[in-house]
Design a protein around this motif. Structure first.
Motif, PDB file in Angstrom:
ATOM      1  N   GLU A 183      30.779   9.554 -65.036  1.00  0.00           N
ATOM      2  CA  GLU A 183      32.426   9.599 -65.787  1.00  0.00           C
ATOM      3  C   GLU A 183      32.981   9.019 -64.024  1.00  0.00           C
ATOM      4  O   GLU A 183      33.931  10.683 -63.618  1.00  0.00           O
ATOM      5  N   LEU A 199      36.010   8.525 -64.342  1.00  0.00           N
ATOM      6  CA  LEU A 199      37.962   9.603 -64.348  1.00  0.00           C
ATOM      7  C   LEU A 199      37.870  11.106 -64.770  1.00  0.00           C
ATOM      8  O   LEU A 199      38.364  11.303 -65.051  1.00  0.00           O
ATOM      9  N   ALA A 200      36.806  11.487 -64.303  1.00  0.00           N
ATOM     10  CA  ALA A 200      36.484  13.070 -64.539  1.00  0.00           C
ATOM     11  C   ALA A 200      37.894  13.485 -63.830  1.00  0.00           C
ATOM     12  O   ALA A 200      38.441  14.865 -64.323  1.00  0.00           O
ATOM     13  N   GLN A 217      40.530  13.082 -62.667  1.00  0.00           N
ATOM     14  CA  GLN A 217      41.750  12.616 -63.585  1.00  0.00           C
ATOM     15  C   GLN A 217      42.298  13.079 -64.627  1.00  0.00           C
ATOM     16  O   GLN A 217      42.982  13.525 -65.271  1.00  0.00           O
ATOM     17  N   ILE A 218      40.922  13.501 -65.948  1.00  0.00           N
ATOM     18  CA  ILE A 218      41.244  13.936 -67.055  1.00  0.00           C
ATOM     19  C   ILE A 218      41.292  15.586 -65.831  1.00  0.00           C
ATOM     20  O   ILE A 218      41.508  16.100 -66.805  1.00  0.00           O
ATOM     21  N   ALA A 219      40.187  16.188 -65.196  1.00  0.00           N
ATOM     22  CA  ALA A 219      40.307  17.478 -65.229  1.00  0.00           C
ATOM     23  C   ALA A 219      41.454  18.103 -63.922  1.00  0.00           C
ATOM     24  O   ALA A 219      41.008  19.303 -63.914  1.00  0.00           O
ATOM     25  N   ASP A 230      40.550  18.590 -70.484  1.00  0.00           N
ATOM     26  CA  ASP A 230      41.484  17.830 -70.412  1.00  0.00           C
ATOM     27  C   ASP A 230      43.319  18.463 -70.482  1.00  0.00           C
ATOM     28  O   ASP A 230      43.465  18.388 -71.292  1.00  0.00           O
ATOM     29  N   GLN A 231      43.509  18.282 -68.775  1.00  0.00           N
ATOM     30  CA  GLN A 231      44.463  19.046 -68.470  1.00  0.00           C
ATOM     31  C   GLN A 231      45.619  18.407 -69.286  1.00  0.00           C
ATOM     32  O   GLN A 231      46.953  19.288 -69.713  1.00  0.00           O
ATOM     33  N   SER A 242      37.765  18.192 -73.276  1.00  0.00           N
ATOM     34  CA  SER A 242      37.701  16.875 -73.191  1.00  0.00           C
ATOM     35  C   SER A 242      35.629  17.025 -73.544  1.00  0.00           C
ATOM     36  O   SER A 242      34.751  17.600 -72.969  1.00  0.00           O
ATOM     37  N   ARG A 246      33.770  14.425 -73.153  1.00  0.00           N
ATOM     38  CA  ARG A 246      33.752  13.606 -72.589  1.00  0.00           C
ATOM     39  C   ARG A 246      32.894  14.129 -71.236  1.00  0.00           C
ATOM     40  O   ARG A 246      31.562  13.709 -71.027  1.00  0.00           O
ATOM     41  N   LEU A 247      33.833  14.969 -70.556  1.00  0.00           N
ATOM     42  CA  LEU A 247      33.875  16.381 -69.543  1.00  0.00           C
ATOM     43  C   LEU A 247      31.869  17.137 -70.152  1.00  0.00           C
ATOM     44  O   LEU A 247      31.198  17.538 -68.996  1.00  0.00           O
TER      45      LEU A 247
END
Length: 482
Positions: A111, A113-114, A116-118, A177-178, A184, A186-187
């Protein structure tokens, strides 16, 4: 009265405050850490509970019966894995554990974008990579997992029986997901984690549960009193210092080190390894530089030399600059994101003394904060004045060194050493409805300011540059050793 419990790495610390927010009592019980193999760092969560019970039992009985609410704080990122009966499956893998290096690379590959998400690039100390490591290296344990908690939330489970965390502790898992302030899926998918294992998330000012009757009887507390969800130690430290508004900041000098600034929006800066996390209070986030080796190297050297730390600090104050020290005893996050690097002394000579070694350690801690400030500046944040908490703040020499080399004025209050436990107690006050956030989370009175000296006569920029040259040099040495 309100009780704050801070589950640290080296000790469980308690504080009790009254309705006006004044500190009434403190207690602490030391904890043990095990290192079953190189890079591993673990603790027994039953040991946490025993230490918590011992610390509470040490409070005056009349004080215990007067407690109206409890708040929690604790070391972040630890993987507390429980079975269907909510019993621990194995020892807790801690925040400074380095085993899941490969798993971080694989999560990011699965992932992109991990980060950016976390809020920050996956690192071995975080919880999600540890669960993926268990899936690969201890599948029998992984197969038993039905619940995953953060360290302070295990203490919460023992107190109130619920599976609950807060946004700031959830933020440090690499599952959160901050921006959306929720788990999340996905994570979870890319880290061999069932989202159903994760606790519910409520703000740290909210009630996670009420004290169980049998636990209350054991601890000498009143049954049914509320237990606030609390906060991870960084956010709890911020609450204790009133750093709950945009621009408020502090440094923490505990086992680990942090430079922390509250923001009013989610501001990730992945390139500089600045953590962008949800705060424990509603509507706020924070940016944080996280150093795995805060004031810990001071205690490490004192133990290694078998001499009192106070004596070595006095000798360090008299010593001339000489040796250099790289303080990465357990790897480093900001700015390197390197779990494999280790520490070392350089520039030793015939005149090297134990005091000069301790001075080198103090310098290195200050230099690590200079690196943190540099990373913050690259991320567009330049604090000029912050408060300080943690046991390392006791050293005037260290505080002045940090101020000199970072250019940041540091304020120390009477409650500086209390730290996250005070924030936890404040969260308890709000959770039980006795006082609103605005009335509780104020800045303490600063008793002493350490302001940068223009001459920088305690620590020189040229030594900082020499220190920064040590990391790449020792990386080369390390490659040869392996």
């Amino acid at each position: 009265m309100y009780l704050g419990i801070d589950l640290g790495t080296s000790a469980v610390k308690l504080c009790v405050i009254d309705g006006a927010g004044h500190l009434v009592a403190q207690e602490a019980v030391d904890l043990e850490i095990s290192h079953p193999f190189e890079g591993a760092s673990e603790q027994d969560c039953e040991g946490w509970w025993v230490a918590t019970r011992t610390a509470i039992a040490a409070l005056d009985p009349s004080l215990r019966t007067a407690i109206r609410a409890i708040g929690l704080s604790g070391q972040m990122h630890g993987a507390v894995v429980l079975n269907a009966d909510r019993q621990p499956i194995r020892p807790v893998i801690l925040w400074n554990d380095a085993r899941a290096d490969v798993e971080c690379v694989d999560i990011l590959a699965a992932e992109p974008l991990a980060a950016q998400i976390a809020g920050v690039i996956p690192m071995p100390g975080f919880t999600a990579p540890k669960i993926l490591w268990l899936a690969r290296h201890d599948p029998a344990a992984h197969a038993q997992i039905r619940h995953v908690l953060l360290p302070k939330d295990y203490i919460g489970l023992r107190l109130h029986g619920e599976l609950v965390t807060d946004p700031s502790d959830a933020a440090g898992t690499s599952w959160f997901d901050q921006a959306a302030r929720r788990w999340s899926s996905r994570l979870c998918d890319v880290s061999a984690t069932d989202p159903a294992w994760l606790p519910s998330v409520v703000h740290g000012t909210e009630i996670a549960g009420t004290l169980l009757p049998d636990v209350a009887a054991d601890l000498g507390l009143t049954p049914g009193i509320p237990v606030a969800a609390g906060a991870g130690d960084g956010a709890a430290g911020a609450v204790g210092l009133g750093a709950v508004h945009a621009g408020d900041g502090f440094i923490s000098l505990g086992t680990s080190g942090q430079l922390f600034v509250t923001t009013d929006s989610y501001r990730p800066n992945v390139e500089n390894r600045i953590h962008a996390y949800a705060h424990t209070v509603p509507g706020h986030w924070f940016q944080m530089a996280a150093m795995l080796n805060g004031a810990r190297p001071m205690a490490w050297l004192a133990k290694l030399l078998d001499r009192p730390i106070e004596v070595l600090l006095a000798e360090a104050a008299q010593a001339q600059p000489g040796p250099l020290f790289l303080p990465y005893l357990t790897g480093e996050r900001t700015p390197h994101g390197d779990t494999t690097i280790r520490g070392g002394f350089a520039n030793l000579g015939e005149t090297t003394t134990q005091g000069s070694l301790m001075r080198a350690v103090l310098e290195a801690i200050a230099f690590s904060f200079a690196d943190a400030a540099q990373a913050f500046a690259a991320a567009g944040t330049t604090p000029t004045s912050v408060l300080a908490i943690g046991g390392g703040t006791r050293s005037d020499l260290l505080m002045q060194m940090i101020a000199d080399i970072t250019g940041i004025s540091l304020g120390r209050s009477d409650d500086a050493v209390v730290g996250p436990a005070l924030g936890a107690a404040r969260l308890a006050v709000v959770a039980c409805g006795d006082r609103p956030i605005e009335a509780v989370m104020h800045r303490p009175d600063v008793r002493l300011w350490f302001k940068p000296k223009t001459a920088r006569d305690l620590i020189s920029p040229s030594r900082l540059e020499a220190y920064r040259a040590l990391y790449p040099a020792l990386k080369v040495v390390q490659r040869h050793l392996r």
